[in-house]
Design an enzyme around this catalytic site. Structure first.
Site, PDB file in Angstrom:
ATOM      1  N   GLU A 277      49.848  28.850  26.271  1.00 33.50           N
ATOM      2  CA  GLU A 277      50.956  29.573  26.891  1.00 33.50           C
ATOM      3  C   GLU A 277      52.277  28.868  26.566  1.00 33.50           C
ATOM      4  O   GLU A 277      52.476  27.705  26.881  1.00 33.50           O
ATOM      5  CB  GLU A 277      50.756  29.621  28.417  1.00 33.50           C
ATOM      6  CG  GLU A 277      51.959  30.167  29.168  1.00 33.50           C
ATOM      7  CD  GLU A 277      51.764  30.114  30.695  1.00 33.50           C
ATOM      8  OE1 GLU A 277      50.698  29.679  31.159  1.00 33.50           O
ATOM      9  OE2 GLU A 277      52.710  30.504  31.398  1.00 33.50           O
TER      10      GLU A 277
ATOM     11  N   ASP B 284      49.371  27.552  32.130  1.00 35.00           N
ATOM     12  CA  ASP B 284      49.862  26.752  33.241  1.00 35.00           C
ATOM     13  C   ASP B 284      49.057  27.012  34.511  1.00 35.00           C
ATOM     14  O   ASP B 284      48.493  28.081  34.685  1.00 35.00           O
ATOM     15  CB  ASP B 284      51.339  27.083  33.526  1.00 35.00           C
ATOM     16  CG  ASP B 284      52.243  26.591  32.408  1.00 35.00           C
ATOM     17  OD1 ASP B 284      51.805  25.697  31.655  1.00 35.00           O
ATOM     18  OD2 ASP B 284      53.372  27.105  32.293  1.00 35.00           O
TER      19      ASP B 284
ATOM     20  N   ASP C 160      49.792  27.954  37.329  1.00 32.39           N
ATOM     21  CA  ASP C 160      50.562  28.703  38.328  1.00 32.39           C
ATOM     22  C   ASP C 160      50.216  30.188  38.221  1.00 32.39           C
ATOM     23  O   ASP C 160      49.354  30.573  37.441  1.00 32.39           O
ATOM     24  CB  ASP C 160      52.066  28.466  38.131  1.00 32.39           C
ATOM     25  CG  ASP C 160      52.523  28.861  36.732  1.00 32.39           C
ATOM     26  OD1 ASP C 160      51.735  29.525  36.006  1.00 32.39           O
ATOM     27  OD2 ASP C 160      53.652  28.522  36.346  1.00 32.39           O
TER      28      ASP C 160
ATOM     29  N   ASP D  97      51.826  32.764  37.004  1.00 33.15           N
ATOM     30  CA  ASP D  97      52.046  33.349  35.684  1.00 33.15           C
ATOM     31  C   ASP D  97      50.929  32.974  34.729  1.00 33.15           C
ATOM     32  O   ASP D  97      50.423  33.805  33.973  1.00 33.15           O
ATOM     33  CB  ASP D  97      53.386  32.855  35.104  1.00 33.15           C
ATOM     34  CG  ASP D  97      54.502  33.853  35.397  1.00 33.15           C
ATOM     35  OD1 ASP D  97      54.198  34.889  36.035  1.00 33.15           O
ATOM     36  OD2 ASP D  97      55.645  33.584  34.997  1.00 33.15           O
TER      37      ASP D  97
END
Ligand code: TSJ
Length: 655
Positions: free
Chosen positions: A437, A510, A512, A514
């Site tokens: 990413e 990541d 998180d 997203d």
């Protein structure tokens, strides 16, 4: 201990001891899968009783001491003395290998399933097993136990006494309590979620039967679930598509019997593009399809084409529509009950019996034609035909777009591969592709990797959400084109795993929301267009650390809060860095923590339950907002993708 036995009894017992010698041969494994297999073996017998109309309730209870109770309210296992063996039917069931819970007579229409190794196997692998049978107004009980004999050998599943009558009762049924033997199994911990999910599936497949699950193991926090679906597989289809927009209100339901094969089909079209067919034989999922699915598809295509011609939707000169056109946006459940089932295929989940094809073809042809001709179904028929006609047009356009995309990608091959930093080694068995990413993390990964076998493909921004798109739109997307090109396998119908250039495809995003979304999109993409990549175990999720703990020169990484607490417990004067994204790590750190096979942890993505994944994929990725919200609040950690995966640590430390 136990009663006196003659020579023939000893023969029986040697059978059970053989089971103990090689448990894997009978229940697959001695891990958590095998443990659940024990339960399914017993549950299957109760479900058989219900499926034959003699019971309407099946209840499973998980006890604090790790024993399990399964009960039904059926006729009760026969208590009479077996003519040849001279012991009660109950004792035969639990001591005779292969006799199973089913007898060789014709009292059952269908006998068990894949599990079908018999209740005696469960007895042989249990520390104890207690049977309670209520029948003819009386209660009977017998207990079996596995214990160490005088020579230190374990005697398996020995009756403590013969079946005893213990008084009068009004109810009827069979109740089995068993404690899987800790000397056999690596764990005795059954999983509430797994059991609940399967009981729910069984409830859909066995209309009107109530399935209950009680978990008493956590003191003060009893968990229960209960399932009953009076609509059977019609309710199943509604559930599978509850987040999609159906193009007609009620699923079409078809039921019939031919050559002693019972067939039930429920189906409904939605305004989407994906085809979801779930088939079962004797309540066992046939993930690889087989004869019944072939029969379903050919009859569906034929009947609907006939209808289109009759209704003048297809003119004489028009070519027939393809099967795929009629199956676009179709959710279907096919459930067969039959004898002498033959399973084939890689995972033995493909139905081989050719007579099943004929039966399904015959029943579906006849009844679907009648359904379509029924004036009150005219609107539904028109909608299906209309959708298929549109699908055919789009498919033709897509075919052209695909050819164009192929041509285009040939031309643009250089810039596409330009994004990819390939590895120098040419051995696809060893090579790994990291899909990373973001460009900055991609940059770190490129510098930090071992370029001999690790290739890096950075993704810019969020990839296209494939769930809402058709193949031609996916192909037009640059991010996916570069993934497809890098992979070397092709996509969809053209997918060919032999072209795969990497043994491991590792998603690095990541930690998180997203990142989780991107991961979910990529998994959906693989699931929809490269399913074999997942089923063959090539897809992994990389686990970057969440924290860096530094004390002088000593650096440690924590991959969870639990691990952080472990590391920092009792030490003073350290600095703590919380990683918000992969981009915060320098190349060396990324290599050390996440990419180096010596230290890293990977999660292998597995397809545990196709029906469930299907439901999840559409719920999480589909366009209806309400069910998604519901799901998120129900399972707070929805984005951890853990429904896609078994928590298996492939290399590196267990976390
Ligand atoms: F697996 C098992 F054997 F332990 C077991 C069997 C476990 C559980 C929970 C239920 C059963 C079971 C078996 N429930 N109901 C029955 N029914 C019979 O075995 C049965 C009863 C009557 C007749 C008959 O012909 O009258 C035939 C059968 C096979």
């Amino acid at each position: 201990m136990g009663k006196e036995y003659d020579v023939s009894d000893i023969k029986i017992m040697e059978g059970l001891e053989a089971v103990r010698m090689r448990p894997g041969m009978y229940i697959g494994s001695t891990g958590v899968k095998g443990l659940h297999h024990m339960l399914w073996e017993i549950v299957d017998n109760a479900v058989d009783e219900a499926a034959n109309g003699f019971a309407d309730t099946v209840k499973v209870t998980l006890h604090r001491d790790m024993s399990v109770t399964v009960e039904d309210n059926g006729r009760g296992i026969p208590v009479g003395i077996h003519e040849k063996l001279g012991v009660s039917g109950v004792e035969v069931v639990f001591t005779q290998l292969h006799a199973g819970g089913k007898f060789d007579n014709d009292s059952y229409g269908y006998s068990g399933g894949l599990h079908g190794v018999g209740a005696s196997v469960v007895n042989a692998l249990s520390e104890y097993l207690e049977v309670e049978v209520c029948t003819g107004g009386r209660l009977y009980r017998q207990t079996f136990r596995s214990y160490e004999g005088p020579d230190g050998k374990i005697l398996s599943g020995r009756p403590m006494a013969s079946l005893a009558e213990e008084g009068r009762v009004r109810r009827q049924g069979t109740k089995i309590t068993f404690l899987p033997d800790k000397r056999v199994f690596e764990t005795l911990e059954m999983n509430f979620g797994v059991i609940s999910k399967r009981l729910k599936e069984l409830a859909y497949l066995n209309k009107g039967v109530t399935f209950m699950l009680e978990d008493e193991r956590d003191r003060g926090n009893k968990k229960v679930s209960e399932f009953r679906y009076d609509g059977g597989i019609v309710d199943f289809v509604k559930y599978l598509s509850d987040d999609k927009n159906a193009i007609y209100a009620e699923p079409i339901f078809i039921i019939g019997k031919k050559d002693n094969i019972s067939v039930e089909i429920a189906m409904q079209h939605n305004d989407g593009y994906t085809e979801s067919i779930f088939s079962y034989v004797n309540n066992i999922p046939t993930t690889e399809g087989g004869a019944h699915e072939t029969g379903f598809k050919s009859a569906l295509t034929k009947v609907l084409n006939d209808y289109c011609r009759k209704a003048n939707i297809l003119k004489d000169k028009d070519p027939s529509l393809s099967g795929e056109d009629f199956r676009e946006g179709l959710t279907a459940v096919i459930s067969l009950k039959m004898r002498n089932v033959q399973f084939e295929g890689q995972t033995k989940t493909k139905l081989g019996n050719t007579e099943a094809r004929t039966a399904v073809e015959y029943i579906l042809s006849e009844q679907l034609a009648a359904y379509l001709d029924d004036l009150k179904n005219g609107e539904v028929a028109a909608k299906i035909a209309d959708k298929a006609a549109k699908a055919a047009k789009i498919r033709e356009a897509a075919r052209k777009a695909k050819t164009m995309a192929r041509e285009k990608s040939k031309l643009e091959n250089a810039p596409l591969v330009g994004k990819l930093s390939s590895c120098t080694g040419r051995n696809s068995e060893l090579n790994e592709l990291f899909i990373v990413e973001g460009d900055s993390a991609g940059g770190s990964a490129k510098q930090g990797r071992d370029r001999r076998f690790q290739a890096i493909l950075p993704l810019r921004g969020k990839p296209l959400n494939v769930e809402k798109k058709r193949l031609d739109q996916v192909l037009a997307n640059e991010e996916f084109r570069s993934i497809i090109t890098a992979m070397g396998t092709g996509i969809g119908e053209d997918f060919d795993i032999s072209g795969l250039k990497y043994n491991k495809i590792i998603i690095l995003s990541d930690a998180d929301q997203d990142g989780a979304h991107i991961r979910a999109i990529l998994l959906t993409f693989f699931y929809r267009y490269m399913k074999e990549l997942i089923t063959e175990g090539h897809v992994y999720i990389g686990l970057p650390p969440l924290y860096k703990i530094q004390r002088g020169k000593d650096v440690k990484y924590a991959y969870s809060d639990v691990e952080l607490n472990k590391i920092t417990r009792g030490i003073k004067g350290y600095t703590l860095q919380r990683y918000k994204g992969l981009g915060e790590m320098n190349p060396e750190q990324l290599w050390e923590t996440t990419m180096n096979p010596e230290n890293r942890s990977l999660i292998r993505v597995e397809l545990t339950d196709a029906a469930d994944v299907e439901h999840l994929v559409t719920v999480l990725m589909g366009d209806k907002v309400a069910p998604r919200k519901e799901y998120i609040s129900e399972f707070a950690n929805f984005n951890k993708t853990d429904t896609f995966e078994d928590k298996v640590t492939i290399d590196g430390a267990e976390r």
